[in-house]
Design a protein around this motif. Sequence first.
Motif, short mmCIF file in Angstrom:
data_model
loop_
_atom_site.label_atom_id
_atom_site.label_comp_id
_atom_site.label_asym_id
_atom_site.label_seq_id
_atom_site.Cartn_x
_atom_site.Cartn_y
_atom_site.Cartn_z
N MET A 179 -3.52 -3.41 -26.75
CA MET A 179 -3.10 -3.38 -28.16
C MET A 179 -1.74 -2.69 -28.19
O MET A 179 -1.58 -1.64 -27.59
N ASN A 180 -0.79 -3.25 -28.85
CA ASN A 180 0.56 -2.67 -28.98
C ASN A 180 1.38 -2.68 -27.70
O ASN A 180 2.43 -2.07 -27.64
N THR A 181 0.87 -3.27 -26.64
CA THR A 181 1.70 -3.32 -25.43
C THR A 181 1.82 -4.75 -24.94
O THR A 181 1.22 -5.12 -23.94
N TYR B 240 0.84 -1.20 0.00
CA TYR B 240 0.00 0.00 0.00
C TYR B 240 0.87 1.25 0.00
O TYR B 240 2.05 1.21 0.35
N GLY B 241 0.29 2.36 -0.37
CA GLY B 241 0.99 3.64 -0.33
C GLY B 241 2.01 3.79 -1.43
O GLY B 241 2.89 4.65 -1.36
N VAL B 242 1.93 2.96 -2.44
CA VAL B 242 2.84 3.09 -3.57
C VAL B 242 2.06 3.74 -4.72
O VAL B 242 1.17 3.12 -5.29
N ASP B 243 2.39 4.99 -4.98
CA ASP B 243 1.64 5.74 -6.00
C ASP B 243 2.46 5.79 -7.27
O ASP B 243 3.42 6.55 -7.37
N ILE B 244 2.12 4.98 -8.21
CA ILE B 244 2.89 4.91 -9.46
C ILE B 244 2.53 6.12 -10.31
O ILE B 244 1.36 6.34 -10.63
N GLY B 245 3.53 6.89 -10.65
CA GLY B 245 3.28 8.10 -11.43
C GLY B 245 3.67 7.95 -12.88
O GLY B 245 3.24 8.71 -13.75
N ARG B 246 4.53 6.95 -13.16
CA ARG B 246 5.00 6.82 -14.53
C ARG B 246 5.24 5.36 -14.87
O ARG B 246 5.78 4.60 -14.07
N ILE B 247 4.80 4.98 -16.06
CA ILE B 247 5.00 3.59 -16.49
C ILE B 247 5.63 3.63 -17.86
O ILE B 247 5.13 4.30 -18.77
N ARG B 248 6.78 2.95 -18.00
CA ARG B 248 7.39 2.92 -19.34
C ARG B 248 7.83 1.50 -19.65
O ARG B 248 8.04 0.68 -18.74
N ALA B 249 7.92 1.23 -20.92
CA ALA B 249 8.35 -0.11 -21.34
C ALA B 249 9.80 -0.04 -21.77
O ALA B 249 10.23 0.94 -22.36
N PHE C 252 0.92 6.59 -18.29
CA PHE C 252 1.65 5.73 -19.22
C PHE C 252 2.53 6.55 -20.14
O PHE C 252 2.06 7.49 -20.78
N ASP C 253 3.73 6.19 -20.18
CA ASP C 253 4.68 6.73 -21.14
C ASP C 253 4.24 6.25 -22.53
O ASP C 253 3.58 5.22 -22.65
N SER C 254 4.59 6.97 -23.55
CA SER C 254 4.13 6.56 -24.89
C SER C 254 4.58 5.15 -25.24
O SER C 254 3.92 4.44 -26.00
N SER C 255 5.67 4.69 -24.64
CA SER C 255 6.15 3.34 -24.95
C SER C 255 5.26 2.27 -24.35
O SER C 255 5.35 1.10 -24.71
N ALA C 256 4.45 2.66 -23.39
CA ALA C 256 3.68 1.65 -22.67
C ALA C 256 2.21 1.96 -22.66
O ALA C 256 1.46 1.39 -21.89
#
Lengths: 825, 681
Positions: B384-386, B142-151, B358-362
């Motif tokens: 799709m595409n990921t 808990y308490g993990v706030d994901i702000g960015r996701i990239r592949a 989501f970063d454009s890669s992901a």
Amino acid sequence: MMWMCVAVFLLWLRSGGCSEKANTSELIEYTAADFYEKLHSGKMMFIYFEHQVSPTISLFLLELEKSADALQDYGVLVGKVNCDKKLVQAYCTKERERHTAFLFRGGKEFLGFDLDTVFDVNSIVSEVLFAILREEVKYVHTDTDLLAMEKAARGKKDIVLGYVRSLGTQEHRSIMETAYVYGSKYQFILITGGPVLKHLGVDESSPSSQVWFLHCIVHSKLPRSSERCPLTRMRKPLSTLSLHSFLQLMEAPLVSEVYEDPSSVQNPQFPYQQTPQVFLFSRPATKQQDLDTATALAWRLRGLALLLLVHRLSPAVKTPDEYNAAYRLPEKSSEVKYLTLNDHDEVLELFTNHDKEEEDEEEDEGWLEDEEVDSHFAKLDDEIAASVYENRGNLPDMDSITQLTSANFHTAVTQSRLTVALFYLKWDAVSMAFLGSFIEVAERLEGSEVQMSAVDCGEWTDLCAAQSSLQIPFQPITAFPCILLLRPKEPAQHYRGMLGSEALHRFILLSLQASPVLLSTKEEVTSFLQEVPLPALAGYNPDRVMGLFKTQVHTGVSLFAEAAKSLRGEMLTGLLTDVLAEKWAAEHSMELPAVLVFPSWRTHTPHSTLPVSTSSEELLTHIHSARLHPLPELTVENLPSFLSLGKALLLLFVGEEEDEIGRRQNQALVEEMRGVVELGGGRMEQYLACWIHLGRTPAGMSVLGSYLGSMPPLPALVLTHLPSGNDIYQFPPNMPMVASSVLQWLQRIQEGAEPAAGFLGEDSWPPAVEFLDFLKIMDMQEPDSAQQQTPEEEEEEEDSKEEVVKADDSSSSAATFHNNPHSEL
Amino acid sequence: MDSNLPCLILFLLIGCVKCSFDNQHDGSRRYGYCVLGAGPAGLQMGYFLSKAKRDYIILERNSGPGSFFNKYPRHRKLISINKIHTGRQNREFNLRHDWNSLLSDNPDLLMKRVSSEFYPPADAFPTYLSMFEKELGLRVRYGVDIGRIRAVQSPRDRSYILTDQHAADYTCSVLLVATGLWVPQKVEFVGSDLVEGYESISTDPEDYKDQAVLILGKGNSAFETAQSILGKASKVHMLSSSPVRLAWQTHYVGDLRAVNNELIDTYQLKSLDGLAEARLDKIGITQRKEQSGRRSGAQKKAKFYLTLKKHIQHQEKKNSSDAPGEEMPGYHIDNFSMRKPYDRVIRCLGFRFNFSVFDSSACPPTSDNAKGRLPSVTPWYEGMNTPGLFVLGTAAHSRDYRSSAGGFVHGFRYTVRAVHRVLEQRYHNNPWPSTKLMMTQLQSWILKRLGEASGPYQMFQVLGDVILLRGSHCEYVEEFTLQALPQFSSVSGHEVSEHGLIVLVMQYGNNKIDFLGRSRAETDWTKAWKSNFLHPVLYYYDTLPSEEDMRLRPTGWPLPRPKAIHHMVEDFLAEWDTPISHIQPLRRFLEHCVQTDLRAFYAESCFRSSLTHRKPPLFCQQGYLKQQGVAHNSQPWQQVHDAGPMPTEQDTGKTSGSNPAFPNYLAQAGASVSSGLKLDF
């Protein structure tokens, strides 16, 4: 209130139009003098003595008037006598007369009818005729009475049996009118419900009036004479006319043979002109069979259609060979339709369906519709499903069975030494058919230490899937029904025998014995080999296996114990070790270790010694083959174990013996077969010599018939199930059945010098009935709905599907704003 | 689709890395599976991963599970049913009527432990989720706030890197996005800033006393809001582009449920409330002060007018406090229905997927449907595409938007299970679970599934059972994602043999009918294909359909045109087990598919056919020949057959032996058995 209105209305009618009415009334009003004159002439008369006219009476008089015409045909005068004008003694004085009408016959009062029973024209006609025909039309209450009547009528008279829902109805009238006409020809019987209906197979809850024709004259000529006369139910709604034509149809010849093409056969002649014709074909070669087939079908078509047997080879017959049946309906065109039938039921359906459709039109559609199931599709064609369905009214009595659930499974199993559990599905016909046998066994075992139980796998799905987090001693159940024998702390044992009460009962009792039984004294050995362990098994002699080992720790002991475990329930197993074993071996001059099999059929040499085995599987195989009789009588139960040998069958059919001589003859025949086996030696290895007793195994009869195309004289010897082909050979019936000639015959077959007498059927079993092809129906009724889209269409499709909102809006929003100001903005 | 091999290698590598670095190397944590969000979908996936003993973590930015439900629905009543009493003990069956519980092996881990109400209070749901998480011991951080996701794509594999609020990274080979929908959906129009949102409105009806309220939207949240203020507000109007869709008419639970529809009543009975249609981007909201100040000297209260975009002269001037009269629609249209002002305008337009992290890669593309609110996914819920990124839960609803239950707990709990099976096959070579059945048992097994299965029942037209025919036996694969049927072999790990396959689907009829009207239900099985209510449909294919077939499938069908189809007639009780209307037609269809007689026979009939044919029918082969023949039982009713040669008695037909009276008849006659009597021409 309603009644008041009617009464007032009628009163008004009477007072207002009194004089006029009297003129038009056709009801003959007799003076007292007339009455006496007619009475003394002996005429039949139905008379009402009129006093004051109340509304009810005036209604009755109207009906009486209507019935005058009808009854005139039966020689009954109908009329009234006005008591106000001149008193007729005895009829105009008493109060009760006011509510009674009288029938006079032979110069005397014959019967008085309360006006409650003769309230309208139908009830008047039916009751009066019923009274007149008192002697001719019997009223039957019980099945026993009916049986007595049938016995009396056998060979003499056919019976017309009418059931009417209530007396005095139009149906009752129809039967009485017909009885009046045909009373001397047929025995008429009337019933009004009760046990007789049950015998006739009528659903008692809401039967409609019906008529049956009981063919008692032909009864004695029928091949299989049961106590009862065969019967035909009239399918059309009951009316005088339909009953009349039905009776005439019953007189029609069952099968007529013709030598013309169906198309040139005349339409049925009077009085059958409204009846369909069915044509079957016959060839000289199969003349008798074809006639039999036709007759059998004709019996079933009786009352529905006339059957004609066309002699195919007659030059006038032009029907192509591909057709084996034809029919012609009486309506409009008299065109003949040709058919290729797989099954004669199809013909039957043709005519029974017809009825059904008509009925259907009258019925309302709806969820709660009380469906009558009588159509083509409604018939179950699976024999087990059908028998379960027939019995659907009787719920099984499960009192003798413990219901196991996910919750009580473990406690139930631990509490009992042996729990037998039936895993079933309610919709599985085999499960439900077997449930009856299972309950029977449970009832027989009541009071014993065996706990009989059942698991409804439609409900306790996690238990049956062995899914529960608790320890379940079996694998998920995927075949139903499944019977497991459960003992505390042991893995479950599958029951793999016949799904019948006898076999299961025997198995359960045998598996109560330890397996193997440890035999420690000589007496125990004797008792093991000679006594039946449980009184309930009396009369059944199980197969036995005994293992003899030098010590208890001999490697063979565990092997044997393992095999014994899997034989538990099937046969008795005993273990003999140490001194006792050695002593026994010495007495019987054999070596240890040894496994001896004592099949129940072996009487002179009581056991066979098995070769040494290295695994329990091998040992089991040896045991199983030692159990097999070398010259078995094949029965429904044991056939599979012999077929599994994969040998050709040298199969002798013997008939049922009527006396001691016959028995001895059959015995001699079987002995001769033994001779064949012995004489043949190694050459006979490839065959299994066996026999079927057609008395004990009547199912063999049709097998033999199907082998040879007809029923040969008995005994008959055939060779079938040859690994090399489907040919079936018959030992020449005129040749004496002696070992040497049988062997020569077998030799000739091998050399290909014998002609085949028949062939085994194909081993592919395509579906017996075609399925209802919904795709085809959709294509017909909604041509495009079931078609794949074409690529161009597809894009459009996606667009419109995508956003209904946008689609209907972009075009209409502006418009709605202006034009549709209220609700849709 | 990616080939499986690289992924497998990746896994081996991760395994090694894991051993040596103990997951905590230089601030980066590595996992086989990262589940984003501890809502119902995330926990459901967590359960399956944990049961399969996979290396997984569930990341949640809040301090407890299912935090969405701490706030929503605003009026605190769930409308998913919690039917505790069904009259049945079958757990699987009971899930058909329990729309809140998640799937697990624990028979007690159900919503009914938390609430006994048919429509439970919203607070019960996070409580339930928390119980689910704790009792199954799921790994949630808990308490993990994901702000960015990239592949990150390396030559051999692809992984996803998640960065939290403390800039800590989580590296995941497979990312399972179960973040739900929580960004309020908004529509831009003139004056859209004057509108209050569902997320922030007052839920105290007193605050709406004697107010005229305009609600934008006609979904369940809009109606729920309307219903709560109905007793206080002077009038409630609802506006959206499409007319109200009633769930009981569309069979789509996302449409207006009857539990929320009181306003329809007051509208139709002319009690000041009303519904209207207009595209929201064509409207405008303008504000005018009421001219009431003169008398009381109190503050002038602003009133809102609904108008049309085209009437507004100065569209750029947004916050105009006082719009000129010419901008009022009543000025242009005499009887404009919404010409009176409103005290409040409330937006209840639902929620959208949060694409922003989501970063454009992901980033999966937005879906074509659902107004672009959802990510676009493959039939097996991979973006799709990921590749390697799967979307679970409500956010995965684009696959069955407005058609099935995939956007709701009682639907996506099954699709999550399906996704887990996809993962097991793709990354661990564990084919989908299947049951091997003898062909003669298939009919009973299908009936068993029809009697209890909850997955295909809830996820009608989306999940279906696939039966792989193998001759004398078959493989039964449950709850496959139907749209992936062309890829069945690779997705499930089961081969399709030359015998073909049958797919069992639950479907509604395609016709729009009066669902309360007469003749709404079909009772004649021969017209079963016209069934309107939920009923089983079986599709038989001799080979797997292609992707093209799937794309061009008949309009409204879940699957392409098969070789043969069978509809089982709808049933009032939803129990498809009657002998004549359901079971026999089903058997005949199965017989057609396998071209084999599948009837059951008594031992005596098997005896005859075993002797007269080289092989008896399948039922006899699989029972009688294994010494498990079915004996006639000695109950009296069995003697019906011996009742004598009544001409009315009907012979069962093909196998002449099915009538036991037959041999006796012959014995008496002493006559020949003719081939004619066999009747198999």
